[in-house]
Motif scaffolding. Structure first.
Motif, PDB file in Angstrom:
ATOM      1  N   GLU A  81       8.814  -8.412  39.478  1.00 34.19           N
ATOM      2  CA  GLU A  81       8.886 -10.034  40.078  1.00 34.19           C
ATOM      3  C   GLU A  81       7.574  -9.132  41.268  1.00 34.19           C
ATOM      4  O   GLU A  81       6.777 -10.433  41.754  1.00 34.19           O
ATOM      5  CB  GLU A  81       9.910 -10.710  41.295  1.00 34.19           C
ATOM      6  CG  GLU A  81      10.562 -11.504  40.170  1.00 34.19           C
ATOM      7  CD  GLU A  81      10.193 -12.189  38.735  1.00 34.19           C
ATOM      8  OE1 GLU A  81       9.148 -12.757  39.283  1.00 34.19           O
ATOM      9  OE2 GLU A  81      10.543 -12.180  37.843  1.00 34.19           O
ATOM     10  N   ALA A  82       7.650  -8.555  42.392  1.00 32.44           N
ATOM     11  CA  ALA A  82       6.553  -7.767  43.763  1.00 32.44           C
ATOM     12  C   ALA A  82       5.595  -7.940  42.955  1.00 32.44           C
ATOM     13  O   ALA A  82       4.591  -8.105  42.895  1.00 32.44           O
ATOM     14  CB  ALA A  82       7.219  -6.450  44.030  1.00 32.44           C
ATOM     15  N   GLY A  83       5.617  -7.200  41.450  1.00 34.65           N
ATOM     16  CA  GLY A  83       4.271  -6.680  40.539  1.00 34.65           C
ATOM     17  C   GLY A  83       3.962  -8.355  40.541  1.00 34.65           C
ATOM     18  O   GLY A  83       2.480  -7.945  40.393  1.00 34.65           O
ATOM     19  N   LYS A  84       4.409  -8.789  39.545  1.00 36.46           N
ATOM     20  CA  LYS A  84       3.567 -10.479  39.253  1.00 36.46           C
ATOM     21  C   LYS A  84       3.442 -10.705  41.125  1.00 36.46           C
ATOM     22  O   LYS A  84       2.306 -11.802  40.275  1.00 36.46           O
ATOM     23  CB  LYS A  84       5.021 -11.121  38.438  1.00 36.46           C
ATOM     24  CG  LYS A  84       5.301 -10.853  36.658  1.00 36.46           C
ATOM     25  CD  LYS A  84       6.444 -11.394  36.724  1.00 36.46           C
ATOM     26  CE  LYS A  84       7.050 -10.976  35.133  1.00 36.46           C
ATOM     27  NZ  LYS A  84       7.941 -11.876  34.385  1.00 36.46           N
ATOM     28  N   SER A  85       4.280 -10.963  41.499  1.00 34.03           N
ATOM     29  CA  SER A  85       3.529 -11.628  42.838  1.00 34.03           C
ATOM     30  C   SER A  85       1.963 -11.463  43.173  1.00 34.03           C
ATOM     31  O   SER A  85       1.016 -11.985  43.137  1.00 34.03           O
ATOM     32  CB  SER A  85       4.680 -10.951  43.510  1.00 34.03           C
ATOM     33  OG  SER A  85       4.305 -12.506  45.143  1.00 34.03           O
ATOM     34  N   LYS A  86       1.836 -10.435  43.444  1.00 37.62           N
ATOM     35  CA  LYS A  86       0.420  -8.729  43.326  1.00 37.62           C
ATOM     36  C   LYS A  86      -0.475  -9.661  42.498  1.00 37.62           C
ATOM     37  O   LYS A  86      -1.439 -10.106  43.018  1.00 37.62           O
ATOM     38  CB  LYS A  86       1.153  -7.788  43.435  1.00 37.62           C
ATOM     39  CG  LYS A  86       0.034  -5.998  43.717  1.00 37.62           C
ATOM     40  CD  LYS A  86      -0.222  -6.290  45.558  1.00 37.62           C
ATOM     41  CE  LYS A  86      -1.315  -5.579  45.900  1.00 37.62           C
ATOM     42  NZ  LYS A  86      -1.766  -5.766  47.197  1.00 37.62           N
ATOM     43  N   VAL A  87      -0.068  -9.448  41.391  1.00 32.76           N
ATOM     44  CA  VAL A  87      -0.416  -9.479  40.417  1.00 32.76           C
ATOM     45  C   VAL A  87      -1.407 -10.966  40.611  1.00 32.76           C
ATOM     46  O   VAL A  87      -2.765 -11.520  40.075  1.00 32.76           O
ATOM     47  CB  VAL A  87      -0.211  -9.535  38.667  1.00 32.76           C
ATOM     48  CG1 VAL A  87      -1.272 -10.558  37.671  1.00 32.76           C
ATOM     49  CG2 VAL A  87      -0.023  -8.226  38.878  1.00 32.76           C
ATOM     50  N   ALA A  88      -0.700 -12.421  40.714  1.00 31.97           N
ATOM     51  CA  ALA A  88      -1.061 -13.595  40.790  1.00 31.97           C
ATOM     52  C   ALA A  88      -1.778 -13.577  41.960  1.00 31.97           C
ATOM     53  O   ALA A  88      -3.119 -14.155  42.551  1.00 31.97           O
ATOM     54  CB  ALA A  88       0.467 -14.600  41.445  1.00 31.97           C
ATOM     55  N   ASP A  89      -1.231 -12.921  43.433  1.00 32.66           N
ATOM     56  CA  ASP A  89      -2.594 -12.892  44.479  1.00 32.66           C
ATOM     57  C   ASP A  89      -4.082 -12.246  43.764  1.00 32.66           C
ATOM     58  O   ASP A  89      -4.566 -12.954  44.633  1.00 32.66           O
ATOM     59  CB  ASP A  89      -1.883 -11.825  45.416  1.00 32.66           C
ATOM     60  CG  ASP A  89      -0.568 -12.400  46.034  1.00 32.66           C
ATOM     61  OD1 ASP A  89      -0.323 -13.939  45.976  1.00 32.66           O
ATOM     62  OD2 ASP A  89       0.269 -11.898  46.819  1.00 32.66           O
ATOM     63  N   LEU A  90      -3.532 -11.170  43.613  1.00 33.14           N
ATOM     64  CA  LEU A  90      -5.004 -10.808  43.326  1.00 33.14           C
ATOM     65  C   LEU A  90      -6.105 -11.117  42.256  1.00 33.14           C
ATOM     66  O   LEU A  90      -7.055 -11.568  42.886  1.00 33.14           O
ATOM     67  CB  LEU A  90      -4.556  -9.772  42.821  1.00 33.14           C
ATOM     68  CG  LEU A  90      -3.864  -8.375  43.657  1.00 33.14           C
ATOM     69  CD1 LEU A  90      -4.337  -7.077  42.532  1.00 33.14           C
ATOM     70  CD2 LEU A  90      -5.363  -8.285  44.743  1.00 33.14           C
ATOM     71  N   ALA A 148      -9.591 -12.990  43.379  1.00 32.18           N
ATOM     72  CA  ALA A 148     -10.275 -12.687  42.354  1.00 32.18           C
ATOM     73  C   ALA A 148     -10.804 -14.300  41.824  1.00 32.18           C
ATOM     74  O   ALA A 148     -12.161 -14.111  42.064  1.00 32.18           O
ATOM     75  CB  ALA A 148     -10.154 -12.576  41.162  1.00 32.18           C
ATOM     76  N   ARG A 149     -10.944 -14.896  41.849  1.00 33.87           N
ATOM     77  CA  ARG A 149     -10.942 -16.920  41.869  1.00 33.87           C
ATOM     78  C   ARG A 149     -11.613 -16.996  42.679  1.00 33.87           C
ATOM     79  O   ARG A 149     -12.623 -17.380  42.948  1.00 33.87           O
ATOM     80  CB  ARG A 149      -9.739 -17.317  41.082  1.00 33.87           C
ATOM     81  CG  ARG A 149      -9.296 -17.524  39.777  1.00 33.87           C
ATOM     82  CD  ARG A 149      -8.517 -18.919  39.213  1.00 33.87           C
ATOM     83  NE  ARG A 149      -7.567 -19.169  40.346  1.00 33.87           N
ATOM     84  CZ  ARG A 149      -6.043 -18.593  39.931  1.00 33.87           C
ATOM     85  NH1 ARG A 149      -6.226 -17.953  38.847  1.00 33.87           N
ATOM     86  NH2 ARG A 149      -5.434 -18.414  40.659  1.00 33.87           N
ATOM     87  N   ALA A 150     -11.114 -16.763  44.353  1.00 30.09           N
ATOM     88  CA  ALA A 150     -12.026 -17.035  45.803  1.00 30.09           C
ATOM     89  C   ALA A 150     -13.127 -16.551  45.123  1.00 30.09           C
ATOM     90  O   ALA A 150     -14.685 -16.984  45.964  1.00 30.09           O
ATOM     91  CB  ALA A 150     -11.343 -17.329  46.855  1.00 30.09           C
ATOM     92  N   LEU A 151     -13.412 -14.712  45.669  1.00 25.09           N
ATOM     93  CA  LEU A 151     -13.958 -14.263  44.754  1.00 25.09           C
ATOM     94  C   LEU A 151     -15.595 -15.031  44.259  1.00 25.09           C
ATOM     95  O   LEU A 151     -15.952 -14.433  45.087  1.00 25.09           O
ATOM     96  CB  LEU A 151     -13.897 -13.289  44.953  1.00 25.09           C
ATOM     97  CG  LEU A 151     -15.377 -11.247  45.179  1.00 25.09           C
ATOM     98  CD1 LEU A 151     -15.774 -12.078  46.630  1.00 25.09           C
ATOM     99  CD2 LEU A 151     -14.361 -10.200  45.216  1.00 25.09           C
ATOM    100  N   LYS A 152     -15.159 -14.898  42.996  1.00 18.33           N
ATOM    101  CA  LYS A 152     -16.093 -15.484  41.992  1.00 18.33           C
ATOM    102  C   LYS A 152     -16.467 -17.164  42.740  1.00 18.33           C
ATOM    103  O   LYS A 152     -17.777 -16.745  42.690  1.00 18.33           O
ATOM    104  CB  LYS A 152     -15.692 -15.629  40.799  1.00 18.33           C
ATOM    105  CG  LYS A 152     -16.089 -15.495  39.579  1.00 18.33           C
ATOM    106  CD  LYS A 152     -15.577 -15.793  38.141  1.00 18.33           C
ATOM    107  CE  LYS A 152     -16.166 -16.267  37.210  1.00 18.33           C
ATOM    108  NZ  LYS A 152     -15.014 -16.339  35.553  1.00 18.33           N
ATOM    109  N   LEU A 153     -16.073 -17.576  43.817  1.00 14.06           N
ATOM    110  CA  LEU A 153     -16.801 -18.683  43.542  1.00 14.06           C
ATOM    111  C   LEU A 153     -17.064 -18.283  44.697  1.00 14.06           C
ATOM    112  O   LEU A 153     -18.581 -19.151  44.735  1.00 14.06           O
ATOM    113  CB  LEU A 153     -15.091 -20.261  44.132  1.00 14.06           C
ATOM    114  CG  LEU A 153     -15.738 -20.913  44.409  1.00 14.06           C
ATOM    115  CD1 LEU A 153     -16.532 -22.240  43.597  1.00 14.06           C
ATOM    116  CD2 LEU A 153     -13.994 -21.642  44.712  1.00 14.06           C
TER     117      LEU A 153
END
Length: 102
Positions: free
Chosen positions: A43-52, A56-61
């Motif tokens: 769950e922590a890994g999934k949360s980290k992936v979602a945050d990243l 990434a979407r914010a950086l791309k934008l």
């Protein structure tokens, strides 16, 4: 074999089964704890992936907006260069007109 021997044999086997059962219960408890810790890690890994992914979407934008701003700035600079050249041509034309009038 006497009945007492058979009874002792059954008691020995029962004690071994109880010991085996206790051992398996302990192992089962350990495996459940390990499973819980792995689920927490997952769950922590999934949360980290979602945050990243969100970062990434914010950086791309942000990068695409920056590219638009740079392109717009480049267009503004080109327009300024064109205006300056037109002004230079107008000055040259004015000089030529003054020379023709003489």
């Amino acid at each position: 074999m006497a009945v007492t021997d058979q009874l002792n044999n059954v008691l020995d086997k029962t004690q071994r089964l109880i010991a085996l059962c206790d051992s398996l219960k302990e192992e089962n408890d350990l495996l459940r704890l390990e499973n819980q810790s792995l689920q927490v890690a997952l769950e922590a890994g999934k949360s980290k992936v979602a945050d990243l992914e969100e970062k990434a979407r914010a950086l791309k934008l942000a990068r695409s907006l920056e590219e638009i701003a740079v392109a717009k700035q480049g267009t503004n600079e080109k327009a300024l260069d064109i205006k300056q050249k037109i002004s230079e041509f107008v000055r040259e034309i004015d000089k030529c007109i003054v020379l023709l009038k003489k």
